[in-house]
Design a protein around this motif. Structure first.
Motif, PDB file in Angstrom:
ATOM      1  N   ARG A  10       0.810  -1.216   0.000  1.00  0.00           N
ATOM      2  CA  ARG A  10       0.000   0.000   0.000  1.00  0.00           C
ATOM      3  C   ARG A  10       0.847   1.272   0.000  1.00  0.00           C
ATOM      4  NH1 ARG A  10      -5.472   0.034   1.035  1.00  0.00           N
ATOM      5  NH2 ARG A  10      -6.419  -2.038   1.070  1.00  0.00           N
ATOM      6  N   GLY A  11       2.146   1.146   0.094  1.00  0.00           N
ATOM      7  CA  GLY A  11       3.019   2.306  -0.037  1.00  0.00           C
ATOM      8  C   GLY A  11       3.357   3.023   1.244  1.00  0.00           C
ATOM      9  N   PHE A  12       3.253   2.334   2.385  1.00  0.00           N
ATOM     10  CA  PHE A  12       3.512   2.982   3.666  1.00  0.00           C
ATOM     11  C   PHE A  12       5.000   3.088   3.993  1.00  0.00           C
ATOM     12  CE2 PHE A  12      -0.906   2.050   4.297  1.00  0.00           C
ATOM     13  CZ  PHE A  12      -1.359   2.937   5.268  1.00  0.00           C
ATOM     14  N   ILE A  13       5.748   2.032   3.775  1.00  0.00           N
ATOM     15  CA  ILE A  13       7.048   1.877   4.410  1.00  0.00           C
ATOM     16  C   ILE A  13       8.151   2.617   3.661  1.00  0.00           C
ATOM     17  CG2 ILE A  13       8.837   0.198   5.046  1.00  0.00           C
ATOM     18  CD1 ILE A  13       6.637  -1.710   5.816  1.00  0.00           C
ATOM     19  N   LEU A 178      11.779   1.185  25.778  1.00  0.00           N
ATOM     20  CA  LEU A 178      12.204   0.226  26.793  1.00  0.00           C
ATOM     21  C   LEU A 178      11.085  -0.047  27.798  1.00  0.00           C
ATOM     22  CD1 LEU A 178      14.637  -1.409  27.863  1.00  0.00           C
ATOM     23  CD2 LEU A 178      15.207   0.573  29.295  1.00  0.00           C
ATOM     24  N   THR A 179      10.384   1.000  28.202  1.00  0.00           N
ATOM     25  CA  THR A 179       9.286   0.844  29.166  1.00  0.00           C
ATOM     26  C   THR A 179       8.162  -0.004  28.581  1.00  0.00           C
ATOM     27  OG1 THR A 179       9.795   2.994  30.162  1.00  0.00           O
ATOM     28  CG2 THR A 179       7.601   2.084  30.570  1.00  0.00           C
ATOM     29  N   LEU A 180       7.797   0.241  27.338  1.00  0.00           N
ATOM     30  CA  LEU A 180       6.731  -0.543  26.707  1.00  0.00           C
ATOM     31  C   LEU A 180       7.171  -1.987  26.469  1.00  0.00           C
ATOM     32  CD1 LEU A 180       5.321   2.097  24.200  1.00  0.00           C
ATOM     33  CD2 LEU A 180       4.299   1.327  26.347  1.00  0.00           C
ATOM     34  N   LEU A 181       8.454  -2.200  26.247  1.00  0.00           N
ATOM     35  CA  LEU A 181       8.968  -3.576  26.167  1.00  0.00           C
ATOM     36  C   LEU A 181       8.799  -4.270  27.507  1.00  0.00           C
ATOM     37  CD1 LEU A 181      10.985  -5.666  24.520  1.00  0.00           C
ATOM     38  CD2 LEU A 181      12.610  -4.788  26.198  1.00  0.00           C
ATOM     39  N   ASP A 182       9.218  -3.608  28.588  1.00  0.00           N
ATOM     40  CA  ASP A 182       9.129  -4.211  29.915  1.00  0.00           C
ATOM     41  C   ASP A 182       7.692  -4.464  30.340  1.00  0.00           C
ATOM     42  OD1 ASP A 182      11.900  -4.135  30.101  1.00  0.00           O
ATOM     43  OD2 ASP A 182      11.954  -2.298  31.300  1.00  0.00           O
ATOM     44  N   ARG A 183       6.784  -3.548  29.976  1.00  0.00           N
ATOM     45  CA  ARG A 183       5.398  -3.668  30.445  1.00  0.00           C
ATOM     46  C   ARG A 183       4.535  -4.561  29.555  1.00  0.00           C
ATOM     47  NH1 ARG A 183       3.373   2.223  32.807  1.00  0.00           N
ATOM     48  NH2 ARG A 183       5.128   2.541  34.249  1.00  0.00           N
ATOM     49  N   HIS A 184       4.784  -4.530  28.249  1.00  0.00           N
ATOM     50  CA  HIS A 184       3.877  -5.218  27.314  1.00  0.00           C
ATOM     51  C   HIS A 184       4.601  -6.101  26.291  1.00  0.00           C
ATOM     52  CE1 HIS A 184       0.774  -2.581  28.901  1.00  0.00           C
ATOM     53  NE2 HIS A 184       1.499  -1.533  28.587  1.00  0.00           N
ATOM     54  N   ASP A 185       5.903  -6.302  26.479  1.00  0.00           N
ATOM     55  CA  ASP A 185       6.708  -7.032  25.495  1.00  0.00           C
ATOM     56  C   ASP A 185       6.545  -6.431  24.100  1.00  0.00           C
ATOM     57  OD1 ASP A 185       8.590  -8.965  24.756  1.00  0.00           O
ATOM     58  OD2 ASP A 185       7.027 -10.351  24.082  1.00  0.00           O
ATOM     59  N   CYS A 186       6.468  -5.111  24.034  1.00  0.00           N
ATOM     60  CA  CYS A 186       6.339  -4.406  22.754  1.00  0.00           C
ATOM     61  C   CYS A 186       7.725  -4.267  22.130  1.00  0.00           C
ATOM     62  CB  CYS A 186       5.718  -3.025  22.977  1.00  0.00           C
ATOM     63  SG  CYS A 186       5.616  -2.032  21.477  1.00  0.00           S
ATOM     64  N   ARG A 187       7.895  -4.852  20.946  1.00  0.00           N
ATOM     65  CA  ARG A 187       9.220  -4.863  20.321  1.00  0.00           C
ATOM     66  C   ARG A 187       9.257  -4.123  18.984  1.00  0.00           C
ATOM     67  NH1 ARG A 187      12.389 -10.385  21.880  1.00  0.00           N
ATOM     68  NH2 ARG A 187      11.262 -10.869  23.815  1.00  0.00           N
ATOM     69  N   LEU A 188       8.181  -3.448  18.643  1.00  0.00           N
ATOM     70  CA  LEU A 188       8.147  -2.737  17.363  1.00  0.00           C
ATOM     71  C   LEU A 188       7.688  -1.296  17.580  1.00  0.00           C
ATOM     72  CD1 LEU A 188       8.211  -2.463  14.270  1.00  0.00           C
ATOM     73  CD2 LEU A 188       5.927  -3.510  14.205  1.00  0.00           C
ATOM     74  N   GLN A 189       8.532  -0.353  17.190  1.00  0.00           N
ATOM     75  CA  GLN A 189       8.162   1.060  17.189  1.00  0.00           C
ATOM     76  C   GLN A 189       8.090   1.540  15.748  1.00  0.00           C
ATOM     77  OE1 GLN A 189       9.715   5.511  18.629  1.00  0.00           O
ATOM     78  NE2 GLN A 189      10.910   3.701  19.167  1.00  0.00           N
ATOM     79  N   MET A 190       7.064   2.348  15.465  1.00  0.00           N
ATOM     80  CA  MET A 190       6.867   2.866  14.117  1.00  0.00           C
ATOM     81  C   MET A 190       6.734   4.386  14.190  1.00  0.00           C
ATOM     82  SD  MET A 190       4.127  -0.041  12.816  1.00  0.00           S
ATOM     83  CE  MET A 190       2.932   0.364  14.090  1.00  0.00           C
ATOM     84  N   GLY A 191       6.960   5.052  13.063  1.00  0.00           N
ATOM     85  CA  GLY A 191       6.838   6.505  13.037  1.00  0.00           C
ATOM     86  C   GLY A 191       7.190   7.069  11.683  1.00  0.00           C
ATOM     87  N   GLY A 192       7.121   8.383  11.566  1.00  0.00           N
ATOM     88  CA  GLY A 192       7.474   9.047  10.317  1.00  0.00           C
ATOM     89  C   GLY A 192       8.963   8.941  10.040  1.00  0.00           C
ATOM     90  N   SER A 193       9.352   9.199   8.812  1.00  0.00           N
ATOM     91  CA  SER A 193      10.752   9.049   8.423  1.00  0.00           C
ATOM     92  C   SER A 193      11.669   9.980   9.205  1.00  0.00           C
ATOM     93  CB  SER A 193      10.911   9.292   6.922  1.00  0.00           C
ATOM     94  OG  SER A 193      10.467  10.583   6.555  1.00  0.00           O
ATOM     95  N   ILE A 217      10.182   0.666  12.180  1.00  0.00           N
ATOM     96  CA  ILE A 217       9.656   0.939  10.842  1.00  0.00           C
ATOM     97  C   ILE A 217       9.404   2.438  10.741  1.00  0.00           C
ATOM     98  CG2 ILE A 217       7.669   0.690   9.280  1.00  0.00           C
ATOM     99  CD1 ILE A 217       7.226  -2.091  10.360  1.00  0.00           C
ATOM    100  N   THR A 218       9.790   3.035   9.646  1.00  0.00           N
ATOM    101  CA  THR A 218       9.391   4.420   9.395  1.00  0.00           C
ATOM    102  C   THR A 218       8.537   4.489   8.146  1.00  0.00           C
ATOM    103  OG1 THR A 218      11.451   4.862   8.175  1.00  0.00           O
ATOM    104  CG2 THR A 218      11.385   5.461  10.508  1.00  0.00           C
ATOM    105  N   TYR A 219       7.637   5.458   8.144  1.00  0.00           N
ATOM    106  CA  TYR A 219       6.716   5.647   7.037  1.00  0.00           C
ATOM    107  C   TYR A 219       7.071   6.895   6.252  1.00  0.00           C
ATOM    108  CZ  TYR A 219       4.072   2.225   9.670  1.00  0.00           C
ATOM    109  OH  TYR A 219       3.703   1.086  10.331  1.00  0.00           O
ATOM    110  N   LYS A 220       6.721   6.886   5.003  1.00  0.00           N
ATOM    111  CA  LYS A 220       7.011   8.010   4.135  1.00  0.00           C
ATOM    112  C   LYS A 220       6.205   9.237   4.578  1.00  0.00           C
ATOM    113  CE  LYS A 220       7.843   4.941   0.204  1.00  0.00           C
ATOM    114  NZ  LYS A 220       7.388   4.509  -1.136  1.00  0.00           N
ATOM    115  N   LEU A 221       6.843  10.385   4.531  1.00  0.00           N
ATOM    116  CA  LEU A 221       6.120  11.636   4.761  1.00  0.00           C
ATOM    117  C   LEU A 221       5.416  11.984   3.455  1.00  0.00           C
ATOM    118  CD1 LEU A 221       8.762  13.619   6.835  1.00  0.00           C
ATOM    119  CD2 LEU A 221       6.816  12.300   7.657  1.00  0.00           C
ATOM    120  N   ILE A 222       4.110  11.982   3.468  1.00  0.00           N
ATOM    121  CA  ILE A 222       3.322  12.066   2.242  1.00  0.00           C
ATOM    122  C   ILE A 222       3.177  13.508   1.772  1.00  0.00           C
ATOM    123  CG2 ILE A 222       1.128  11.503   1.157  1.00  0.00           C
ATOM    124  CD1 ILE A 222       2.818   9.081   1.955  1.00  0.00           C
ATOM    125  N   THR A 223       3.482  13.716   0.495  1.00  0.00           N
ATOM    126  CA  THR A 223       3.194  14.988  -0.166  1.00  0.00           C
ATOM    127  C   THR A 223       2.294  14.708  -1.356  1.00  0.00           C
ATOM    128  OG1 THR A 223       5.186  14.780  -1.537  1.00  0.00           O
ATOM    129  CG2 THR A 223       5.389  16.031   0.508  1.00  0.00           C
TER     130      THR A 223
END
Length: 429
Positions: A10-13, A178-193, A217-223
């Motif tokens: 879909r063109g996110f990454i 790190l906090t979200l890993l310790d609390r929820h075993d969250c191992r993936l952070q995503m955001g803008g480029s 993972i970073t996502y493309k800043l859409i123009t």
């Protein structure tokens, strides 16, 4: 097909870490992932839709998204993509913005028990003690590496420089991970480029302090195809808050999509199937306008609900005329295929008193009051250049008195340019 494949299709990454390992990691359902949202305003806008939609895709594919609102980091401000230090906000303003953002995210993501989480990093950052934080977290960071990050390097080289308080932002965002890993075993952070450096810092902190693999993972800043920034129209942000951008205005924003962007925006901002969206690339003229109508309807449904989308579509039809959408165009959409409803309830409306409309209001003043222009001077220029209309007729002079004689079916319809409308009605006595 994993959610990673869907996001790529879909063109996110834009970028990611550990490509093969992340693909394997996401094959098992129930993985936690998170994106942070800065509470710099009391509303998100269209420019935030890429991260919002990515969290929604994660949820639809069996994972558990965490929407992290930066009630703590918002007290500092992210220097990424900024040429100068953000203005400091009061704690009351930050808390108000956090609550507003939470409500808006709930329209896209199901926060039912066990399905998604809303978190506020003020819960752990506000009580941090400085010396223990430096000992436990700061020791993992190299200043040599930090100043090479794009977000820091640009600011250091700028005239205003980089403040010490902003320099800490990368550590705090990494500590969130790190906090979200310790609390929820969250191992993936995503955001803008623009968050790539901050995300890598979190991945490295998890590896060094917990000896675990984390992913980014970073996502493309859409123009838009014309090069303009996504989420802006007539110089203003297109907000998700209906009080700031009405559902009708939101709908019209998508209706005004450049022909070259229709298929791309359908893939990014709706959940319609990709095989159907790919067919849109072959459409022209009237059929492409039908696809735009579907785009506007689907996007407004997601942001404001189906009823608001139906009202906005009816209002648009009352201004631009009824329409029919072929069953062959994006058939998975739930949009009504015909619309002859003349109800314009959602058209932006300004009410004026009986006395005012009897005496008459100068046209330039009315265009300013309704928000169709930002200043009286802009209103005069618009009128003098022939870009202002009343009831479909060009306004002949900027000081034309608009009075009760201009009422048609109890209202006066203003238009600025080709596509910006506003309705003026008389207040009931």
């Amino acid at each position: 097909m994993t959610v990673l494949t869907i996001l790529k299709e879909r063109g996110f990454i834009d970028n990611q870490t550990h490509e093969e390992a992340l693909e394997t990691y996401l094959k098992k359902p129930g993985r936690h992932c998170y994106i942070g949202f800065d509470p710099t305003a009391d509303s998100l806008h269209v420019g935030h839709l890429i991260p919002i939609m990515s969290l929604a895709h994660m949820q639809q594919n069996g994972h558990i998204p965490i929407a992290l609102v930066g009630g703590g980091t918002g007290r500092i401000g992210d220097p990424s993509g900024k040429n100068e230090m953000r203005k400091m906000m009061t704690l009351d303003t930050i808390d108000h913005n956090v609550q507003s953002i939470k409500r808006q995210l709930s329209g896209f993501i199901n926060f039912g028990e066990g399905k998604a989480l809303l978190a506020n990093n003020a819960d752990w950052l506000a009580s941090l003690e400085y010396i223990p934080f430096l000992r436990d977290i700061g020791r993992y960071f190299s200043i040599n590496k930090m100043i090479k990050a794009e977000s820091y390097r640009q600011r250091i080289e700028s005239e205003g420089g980089l403040s010490f308080i902003e320099f800490n932002y990368m550590l705090l965002q990494a500590f969130d991970f790190l906090t979200l890993l310790d609390r929820h075993d969250c191992r993936l952070q995503m955001g803008g480029s623009d968050q790539w450096g901050n995300i890598l810092a979190g991945v490295e902190l998890v590896r060094r302090s917990r000896q675990k693999t984390a992913f980014g993972i970073t996502y493309k800043l859409i123009t838009k195809s014309d090069g303009s920034k996504m989420g802006k129209t007539a110089g203003n942000a297109v907000w998700l808050d209906p009080e700031k951008t009405s559902p009708y205005e939101y709908y019209q924003f998508w209706m005004n999509t450049d022909d070259r962007d229709v298929a791309r925006f359908l893939s990014l901002f709706t959940f319609l199937p990709m095989p159907e969206i790919r067919q849109v690339s072959n459409l022209v003229d009237g059929e492409l306008n039908q696809a735009k109508t579907v785009l506007a309807f689907e996007c407004t449904c997601l942001a404001h609900g189906r009823e608001a989308a139906l009202n906005a579509m009816a209002s648009s039809a009352s201004v631009f005329g009824s329409f029919t959408i072929s069953e062959k165009i994006l058939p998975s959409s739930s949009i009504p295929r015909t619309n002859k409803n003349k109800n314009a309830i959602e058209l932006p409306t300004t009410f004026v008193s009986h006395n005012e409309l009897t005496k008459g209001i100068p046209a330039y003043e009315l265009f300013l009051r309704t928000g169709l222009t930002k200043s009286g001077g802009e209103a005069r220029r618009l009128i003098n250049q022939g870009g202002a209309y009343i009831n479909g007729e060009t306004v002949p002079a900027f000081d034309l008195l608009v009075d009760s004689s201009h009422l048609k079916d109890g209202e006066v319809l203003l238009r600025a340019g080709k596509k910006r409308f506003h309705r003026v009605k008389m207040k009931e006595q």
